[in-house]
Design a protein around this motif. Sequence first.
Motif: not given
Length: 197
Positions: A173-179
């Motif tokens: 999961e990318t940081p943007a997706q996680r956020a």
Amino acid sequence: MKLQRDKLHQYALRIQTLTSRETEIARECLRQNQKPRALLALRRKKYQESLLAKTDQQLAQLEVLTSDVEFALVQKDVLFGLQRGTEVLREIHREMGGLERVEMILGESAEAREYQEEVSEMLGGKMSNQDEDEVEDELEAMQDEVSGVRLPSAPSSGLEEAGEVKLPDVPQETPAQRAKRRRTERAREQASEPLAA
């Protein structure tokens, strides 16, 4: 008492042997036409039988007395155990400080939980979404570490070189997706809070 009981048993066996012997003597005397001696032997037999009956009564009384003493000893042991148990309970009660102390500790625990919730709410309201995401990233990393999951940045163990089969990569999961996922979860939690209250 048990020694006396054993002696009485031996005495009873001796009397039984004597009565059998007196019966044999009486028969022998009758065969020899010595009626007075046969009568004397039967009288001695009768006397021995009365002694045997008295011995049996004494044995029965001794058995009752022995069982009463054994029961009294068991009662004494039970009483001692109960006294010791009561002393231990009193000691534990003294160490705990009584019911009031337990209630006080429970009250302190409830106050500590309330304080923790207040601090958590205050910190949650003052942190930006980015700070919150970083805190949650750190928490996930710690959970993975505790559960034994190898982090992506961990060095390779060399298993691929040893001929082990390499498993396909799981998309991270990318940081943007996680956020985005966390914002959605927070929005759901906030939406459900008025319903829970």
